[in-house]
Scaffold this motif. Structure first.
Motif, PDB file in Angstrom:
ATOM      1  N   ALA A   1       3.238   5.843  -3.051  1.00  0.00           N
ATOM      2  CA  ALA A   1       4.871   6.593  -3.153  1.00  0.00           C
ATOM      3  C   ALA A   1       4.419   6.363  -4.531  1.00  0.00           C
ATOM      4  O   ALA A   1       5.319   7.279  -5.527  1.00  0.00           O
ATOM      5  N   GLY A   2       3.717   5.695  -5.408  1.00  0.00           N
ATOM      6  CA  GLY A   2       3.709   5.859  -7.457  1.00  0.00           C
ATOM      7  C   GLY A   2       2.543   6.854  -7.746  1.00  0.00           C
ATOM      8  O   GLY A   2       2.407   6.810  -8.686  1.00  0.00           O
ATOM      9  N   ALA A   3       2.032   7.464  -7.120  1.00  0.00           N
ATOM     10  CA  ALA A   3       0.700   7.698  -7.025  1.00  0.00           C
ATOM     11  C   ALA A   3       1.165   9.381  -8.568  1.00  0.00           C
ATOM     12  O   ALA A   3       0.549   9.555  -9.452  1.00  0.00           O
ATOM     13  N   ASP A   4       1.629   9.553  -7.790  1.00  0.00           N
ATOM     14  CA  ASP A   4       2.496  10.978  -8.502  1.00  0.00           C
ATOM     15  C   ASP A   4       3.055  10.470 -10.109  1.00  0.00           C
ATOM     16  O   ASP A   4       2.824  11.031 -11.193  1.00  0.00           O
ATOM     17  N   ALA A   5       3.509   9.203  -9.493  1.00  0.00           N
ATOM     18  CA  ALA A   5       4.798   8.738 -10.932  1.00  0.00           C
ATOM     19  C   ALA A   5       3.012   8.637 -12.230  1.00  0.00           C
ATOM     20  O   ALA A   5       3.215   8.797 -13.392  1.00  0.00           O
ATOM     21  N   ARG A   6       2.260   7.351 -11.604  1.00  0.00           N
ATOM     22  CA  ARG A   6       1.117   7.891 -12.671  1.00  0.00           C
ATOM     23  C   ARG A   6       0.313   8.855 -13.380  1.00  0.00           C
ATOM     24  O   ARG A   6       0.400   8.917 -14.291  1.00  0.00           O
ATOM     25  N   THR A   7       0.490   9.795 -11.742  1.00  0.00           N
ATOM     26  CA  THR A   7      -0.799  10.635 -12.844  1.00  0.00           C
ATOM     27  C   THR A   7       0.555  11.807 -13.824  1.00  0.00           C
ATOM     28  O   THR A   7      -0.470  11.909 -14.690  1.00  0.00           O
TER      29      THR A   7
ATOM     30  N   GLU B   1       1.109  -0.965  -0.037  1.00  0.00           N
ATOM     31  CA  GLU B   1      -0.179  -0.168   0.252  1.00  0.00           C
ATOM     32  C   GLU B   1       0.612   1.167  -0.273  1.00  0.00           C
ATOM     33  O   GLU B   1       0.321   2.147  -0.736  1.00  0.00           O
ATOM     34  N   THR B   2       2.198   1.741   0.441  1.00  0.00           N
ATOM     35  CA  THR B   2       2.593   2.449   0.748  1.00  0.00           C
ATOM     36  C   THR B   2       4.002   2.549  -1.234  1.00  0.00           C
ATOM     37  O   THR B   2       3.530   3.759  -1.058  1.00  0.00           O
ATOM     38  N   GLU B   3       3.980   1.632  -1.163  1.00  0.00           N
ATOM     39  CA  GLU B   3       4.454   1.389  -2.296  1.00  0.00           C
ATOM     40  C   GLU B   3       3.572   2.522  -3.386  1.00  0.00           C
ATOM     41  O   GLU B   3       4.100   2.810  -4.199  1.00  0.00           O
ATOM     42  N   TRP B   4       1.859   1.460  -3.967  1.00  0.00           N
ATOM     43  CA  TRP B   4       1.356   2.195  -4.447  1.00  0.00           C
ATOM     44  C   TRP B   4       0.914   3.519  -4.210  1.00  0.00           C
ATOM     45  O   TRP B   4       1.145   3.967  -5.467  1.00  0.00           O
TER      46      TRP B   4
END
Length: 96
Positions: free
Chosen positions: A29-35, A24-27
């Motif tokens: 953390a990757g939110a900005d990269a996906r956006t 969940e932490t990794e997911w």
């Protein structure tokens, strides 16, 4: 320990809870990269859609062509925007 996993309450070991929290932490953390990836895709599509405005035999006047060039520059500069990658609708340039 009981925890909801995909909407179902299940018993998890402490190791499973720790692993789930790491995922969940990794997911998150990757939110900005996906956006950012989605915004780049949209930006690139808008650039492609407006390519025709810059060709020499475009039917546009010089003034209108310049407006489109300014719009395209603003699109290319979006990753430098202070809100990047969490842009709001108002952060996107407006088509001429």
């Amino acid at each position: 320990m009981k925890k909801y996993v995909d909407g179902v309450l299940v018993d998890l070991t402490e190791e499973e809870v720790t692993a789930r929290q790491a995922e969940e932490t990794e997911w998150t953390a990757g939110a900005d990269a996906r956006t950012a990836e989605e915004h780049r895709k949209t930006r690139n599509e808008l650039l492609v859609d407006s390519d025709w405005t810059q060709i020499p035999d475009s039917p546009l006047t010089s003034e209108v062509k310049t407006s489109w060039a300014t719009y395209r520059t603003a699109l290319r500069n979006l990753p430098n925007h202070s809100n990047w990658p969490n842009l709001e609708d108002a952060d996107w340039p407006t088509k001429p």
